[in-house]
Design a protein around this motif. Structure first.
Motif, PDB file in Angstrom:
ATOM      1  N   TYR A 291      66.495  95.599 -41.235  1.00  0.00           N
ATOM      2  CA  TYR A 291      66.839  95.325 -42.663  1.00  0.00           C
ATOM      3  C   TYR A 291      68.189  95.534 -43.051  1.00  0.00           C
ATOM      4  O   TYR A 291      68.663  94.457 -43.689  1.00  0.00           O
ATOM      5  CB  TYR A 291      65.915  96.487 -43.441  1.00  0.00           C
ATOM      6  CG  TYR A 291      65.922  96.310 -44.830  1.00  0.00           C
ATOM      7  CD1 TYR A 291      65.153  95.445 -45.538  1.00  0.00           C
ATOM      8  CD2 TYR A 291      66.991  96.840 -45.578  1.00  0.00           C
ATOM      9  CE1 TYR A 291      65.127  95.303 -47.015  1.00  0.00           C
ATOM     10  CE2 TYR A 291      67.024  96.832 -47.113  1.00  0.00           C
ATOM     11  CZ  TYR A 291      66.038  96.065 -47.677  1.00  0.00           C
ATOM     12  OH  TYR A 291      66.272  95.821 -49.011  1.00  0.00           O
ATOM     13  N   HIS A 292      68.862  96.474 -42.686  1.00  0.00           N
ATOM     14  CA  HIS A 292      70.153  96.625 -43.053  1.00  0.00           C
ATOM     15  C   HIS A 292      71.072  95.637 -42.117  1.00  0.00           C
ATOM     16  O   HIS A 292      72.143  94.949 -42.889  1.00  0.00           O
ATOM     17  CB  HIS A 292      70.781  98.028 -42.804  1.00  0.00           C
ATOM     18  CG  HIS A 292      70.204  98.914 -43.673  1.00  0.00           C
ATOM     19  ND1 HIS A 292      69.403  99.836 -43.477  1.00  0.00           N
ATOM     20  CD2 HIS A 292      70.861  99.141 -44.868  1.00  0.00           C
ATOM     21  CE1 HIS A 292      69.088 100.625 -44.573  1.00  0.00           C
ATOM     22  NE2 HIS A 292      69.786 100.203 -45.453  1.00  0.00           N
TER      23      HIS A 292
ATOM     24  N   THR B 246      70.047 107.523 -51.210  1.00  0.00           N
ATOM     25  CA  THR B 246      69.713 106.840 -52.514  1.00  0.00           C
ATOM     26  C   THR B 246      70.786 107.341 -53.614  1.00  0.00           C
ATOM     27  O   THR B 246      70.955 108.598 -53.316  1.00  0.00           O
ATOM     28  CB  THR B 246      68.314 106.936 -52.965  1.00  0.00           C
ATOM     29  OG1 THR B 246      68.121 105.861 -53.992  1.00  0.00           O
ATOM     30  CG2 THR B 246      67.857 108.329 -53.232  1.00  0.00           C
TER      31      THR B 246
ATOM     32  N   GLU C 295      63.578 101.534 -47.624  1.00  0.00           N
ATOM     33  CA  GLU C 295      64.172 100.782 -48.969  1.00  0.00           C
ATOM     34  C   GLU C 295      63.146 100.898 -50.052  1.00  0.00           C
ATOM     35  O   GLU C 295      63.626 100.780 -51.361  1.00  0.00           O
ATOM     36  CB  GLU C 295      64.743  99.823 -48.231  1.00  0.00           C
ATOM     37  CG  GLU C 295      65.838  99.790 -47.312  1.00  0.00           C
ATOM     38  CD  GLU C 295      66.973 100.363 -47.935  1.00  0.00           C
ATOM     39  OE1 GLU C 295      67.169 100.323 -49.263  1.00  0.00           O
ATOM     40  OE2 GLU C 295      67.470 101.252 -47.442  1.00  0.00           O
ATOM     41  N   ALA C 296      61.831 100.350 -49.610  1.00  0.00           N
ATOM     42  CA  ALA C 296      60.650 100.215 -50.897  1.00  0.00           C
ATOM     43  C   ALA C 296      60.755 101.564 -51.657  1.00  0.00           C
ATOM     44  O   ALA C 296      60.618 101.357 -52.620  1.00  0.00           O
ATOM     45  CB  ALA C 296      59.463  99.787 -50.296  1.00  0.00           C
TER      46      ALA C 296
ATOM     47  N   ASN D  23      62.782 104.012 -51.908  1.00  0.00           N
ATOM     48  CA  ASN D  23      64.205 104.302 -52.570  1.00  0.00           C
ATOM     49  C   ASN D  23      64.214 103.580 -53.840  1.00  0.00           C
ATOM     50  O   ASN D  23      64.407 103.989 -55.200  1.00  0.00           O
ATOM     51  CB  ASN D  23      65.224 103.756 -51.997  1.00  0.00           C
ATOM     52  CG  ASN D  23      65.607 105.030 -50.867  1.00  0.00           C
ATOM     53  OD1 ASN D  23      64.940 105.885 -50.625  1.00  0.00           O
ATOM     54  ND2 ASN D  23      66.668 104.617 -50.030  1.00  0.00           N
ATOM     55  N   GLY D  24      63.301 102.358 -53.814  1.00  0.00           N
ATOM     56  CA  GLY D  24      63.201 101.333 -55.010  1.00  0.00           C
ATOM     57  C   GLY D  24      62.397 102.101 -55.885  1.00  0.00           C
ATOM     58  O   GLY D  24      62.825 101.875 -57.229  1.00  0.00           O
ATOM     59  N   LEU D  25      61.250 102.655 -55.483  1.00  0.00           N
ATOM     60  CA  LEU D  25      60.405 103.204 -56.425  1.00  0.00           C
ATOM     61  C   LEU D  25      61.116 104.468 -57.106  1.00  0.00           C
ATOM     62  O   LEU D  25      60.824 104.716 -58.183  1.00  0.00           O
ATOM     63  CB  LEU D  25      59.247 103.735 -55.779  1.00  0.00           C
ATOM     64  CG  LEU D  25      58.108 102.588 -55.339  1.00  0.00           C
ATOM     65  CD1 LEU D  25      57.083 103.368 -54.311  1.00  0.00           C
ATOM     66  CD2 LEU D  25      57.745 101.655 -56.368  1.00  0.00           C
TER      67      LEU D  25
ATOM     68  N   ASP E  43      67.925 107.719 -44.839  1.00  0.00           N
ATOM     69  CA  ASP E  43      68.930 106.744 -45.913  1.00  0.00           C
ATOM     70  C   ASP E  43      69.137 107.473 -46.880  1.00  0.00           C
ATOM     71  O   ASP E  43      69.062 108.796 -47.201  1.00  0.00           O
ATOM     72  CB  ASP E  43      68.016 105.572 -46.243  1.00  0.00           C
ATOM     73  CG  ASP E  43      68.536 104.192 -46.671  1.00  0.00           C
ATOM     74  OD1 ASP E  43      70.046 104.482 -46.683  1.00  0.00           O
ATOM     75  OD2 ASP E  43      68.278 103.332 -47.109  1.00  0.00           O
TER      76      ASP E  43
ATOM     77  N   GLN F 255      64.255 104.733 -57.549  1.00  0.00           N
ATOM     78  CA  GLN F 255      65.325 104.365 -58.515  1.00  0.00           C
ATOM     79  C   GLN F 255      64.547 103.688 -59.847  1.00  0.00           C
ATOM     80  O   GLN F 255      65.073 103.730 -60.882  1.00  0.00           O
ATOM     81  CB  GLN F 255      66.156 103.057 -58.201  1.00  0.00           C
ATOM     82  CG  GLN F 255      67.116 103.543 -56.777  1.00  0.00           C
ATOM     83  CD  GLN F 255      68.123 104.537 -57.471  1.00  0.00           C
ATOM     84  OE1 GLN F 255      68.576 104.665 -58.561  1.00  0.00           O
ATOM     85  NE2 GLN F 255      68.247 105.714 -56.768  1.00  0.00           N
ATOM     86  N   GLN F 256      63.416 103.330 -59.541  1.00  0.00           N
ATOM     87  CA  GLN F 256      62.692 102.641 -60.656  1.00  0.00           C
ATOM     88  C   GLN F 256      62.200 104.065 -61.726  1.00  0.00           C
ATOM     89  O   GLN F 256      62.195 103.943 -63.147  1.00  0.00           O
ATOM     90  CB  GLN F 256      61.226 102.031 -60.253  1.00  0.00           C
ATOM     91  CG  GLN F 256      60.585 101.397 -61.466  1.00  0.00           C
ATOM     92  CD  GLN F 256      59.095 100.760 -60.781  1.00  0.00           C
ATOM     93  OE1 GLN F 256      58.998 100.650 -59.598  1.00  0.00           O
ATOM     94  NE2 GLN F 256      58.596 100.006 -61.787  1.00  0.00           N
TER      95      GLN F 256
ATOM     96  N   ARG G  54      65.533 104.977 -63.612  1.00  0.00           N
ATOM     97  CA  ARG G  54      65.456 103.948 -64.757  1.00  0.00           C
ATOM     98  C   ARG G  54      64.413 104.157 -65.863  1.00  0.00           C
ATOM     99  O   ARG G  54      64.895 104.303 -67.066  1.00  0.00           O
ATOM    100  CB  ARG G  54      65.520 102.380 -64.219  1.00  0.00           C
ATOM    101  CG  ARG G  54      66.613 102.205 -63.573  1.00  0.00           C
ATOM    102  CD  ARG G  54      66.750 100.578 -63.282  1.00  0.00           C
ATOM    103  NE  ARG G  54      65.523 100.202 -62.555  1.00  0.00           N
ATOM    104  CZ  ARG G  54      65.326 100.082 -61.278  1.00  0.00           C
ATOM    105  NH1 ARG G  54      66.290 100.456 -60.526  1.00  0.00           N
ATOM    106  NH2 ARG G  54      64.411  99.453 -60.739  1.00  0.00           N
TER     107      ARG G  54
END
Length: 438
Positions: free
Chosen positions: A242-243, A164, A384-385, A387-389, A162, A391-392, A395
């Protein structure tokens, strides 16, 4: 200070002969403690060739930041011997047991810094340790590179690929995860087909075999599909459920937005009966499973179905696609899964909803890989999870200066690296039963 204090700190620092603490200087005003460490030997083994009992040529002054002692910043100082070897003819500085060569920090301090950076933004960890963040970044890159060099990828068979985002402006990082080992294997800037070749080369550099990759789960990226075909010749592609369901959600939202902002009298009359709260209830209920609806959302969706809006048809199409996936998982029959998906695509194309007509055409174009993704029950939800971490973390750090920093933190936190320094604050040995009983 007394001799006993020097001996105590020699033991606390883990020093063994010929190294020992010679002097301890505590400055309470500066909140600092300095340890003078001495090497008593006049001969040492040559650091270059290992020849024993070579004479000390001279000594060079060095200092290292160490773990704090209580509330005091701690420093080690030593005149480090240089050994003149009669065997190899070189004069080489001896290694010290508390720090790696060229570092201004002790190894225990670096281990603490790494453990902090696994959970905190690097700038925040640097402020806690009272050092510059650039100093920590150098340590992170060193230890991550060292640990990754020792990683074994020989058993990797199933991967999820994927991208990110690194920052605004189409700056992306391609990430490859081991779907069985649940770890980040590889990350590199970009999202074109060449990133897959870069992963394949890295895989082989770590004992893996590109021809042994049996399965690759991706979104509907033509670039990734091309790269897999070229660089992972035996990998079957499956398009992640998921996608696919996410695309159906996007198509449904597009229908709702266009309809609710339209000027058709019938639509506006129907929506005019709703307050802002009811509209929000419909919006969120359409995105959730019916099992998760609140009473207010259930009532709002009942109204939507009776209103006979396009939004209701879009929601039914989305839910029907989820049901196609559920039946495929239950029956595990390739023929039935293909037939169910074909019927759904036919319905989507006849729906007179442009976003679902496009989605149906997309699924028809990638039909075999979509069916394969329905049957193997694998998805990129874990990717995806992760990738979320990532991105977290981005931020929390308010962005990263470079892609290299972003990737280094991703490896540190998500790579399950097994050759990193152990935190100096690991749990102490448990007390033996009755050892402190009165």
């Amino acid at each position: 200070m007394s001799v006993g204090v020097e001996a105590l700190f020699t033991s606390a620092l883990g020093l063994v002969p010929p190294w020992e603490v010679e002097k301890v200087d505590l400055d309470t005003e500066r909140r600092r403690i300095d340890f003078e460490v001495r090497c008593n030997a006049r001969t040492l083994a040559c650091p270059q060739c290992g020849t024993a009992a070579q004479p000390v040529h001279d000594r060079l002054r060095r200092s290292w930041r160490h773990l704090d002692f209580f509330q005091f910043e701690a420093w080690l100082h030593a005149d480090v011997p240089r050994v003149k070897c009669g065997s190899c003819g070189k004069t080489t500085q001896a290694t010290v047991p508390w720090a790696r060569e060229g570092s201004g920090f002790t190894m225990l301090f670096e281990a603490l810094a790494l453990s902090l950076c696994q959970g905190l933004p690097v700038l925040q960890a640097a402020r806690m340790l009272r050092v510059r963040d650039k100093q920590l970044w150098r340590r992170i890159e060193h230890y991550v590179d060292q640990a990754r060099a020792k990683q074994d990828m020989s058993k990797v068979r199933l991967v999820g690929i994927d991208e990110t985002s690194l920052r605004k402006g189409h700056n992306y990082v391609c990430v490859v995860h081991d779907l069985e080992g649940k770890r980040l294997l590889f990350a590199t800037p970009g999202k074109d087909h060449e990133t897959v070749e870069a992963f394949a080369a890295d895989l082989e550099a770590h004992g893996g075999d590109r021809t042994a990759i049996a399965h690759a789960c991706i979104d509907m990226s033509a670039a990734f599909a091309l790269g897999i075909g070229k660089s992972l010749p035996n990998a079957q592609i499956s398009y992640d459920r998921y996608h696919v369901v996410a695309l159906a959600n996007q198509a449904m939202d597009e229908v709702r937005r266009v309809e609710w902002r339209g000027e058709a009298q019938q639509v506006q009359q129907a929506l005019g009966d709703l307050g802002s709260r009811e509209r929000r209830s419909i919006l969120w209920a359409m995105r959730r499973n019916p099992s998760g609806w609140s009473p207010t959302q259930a009532e709002a969706m009942h109204w939507l179905q009776r209103a006979n809006l396009k939004s209701a048809r879009a929601w039914r199409l989305k839910m029907a696609l989820r049901e196609v996936y559920a039946r495929a998982r239950t029956h595990n029959d390739a023929g039935k899964a293909a037939a169910d998906l074909g019927q759904w695509i036919s319905w989507a194309r006849r729906s007179r909803l442009e976003s679902f007509k496009r989605l149906g055409a997309t699924l028809r174009e990638h039909f075999d890989a979509v069916v394969r993704g329905m049957l193997d029950h694998r998805s990129n939800a874990f990717v995806e999870a992760m990738n979320g971490l990532m991105q977290q973390a981005k931020r929390a750090a308010r962005g990263f200066r470079t892609a290299a920093n972003f990737i280094a933190i991703a490896y540190l936190r998500l790579g399950k690296l097994t050759h990193l320094p152990v935190s100096p604050f690991a749990a102490a040995m448990p007390r033996t039963s009755g050892a402190y009983a009165h």
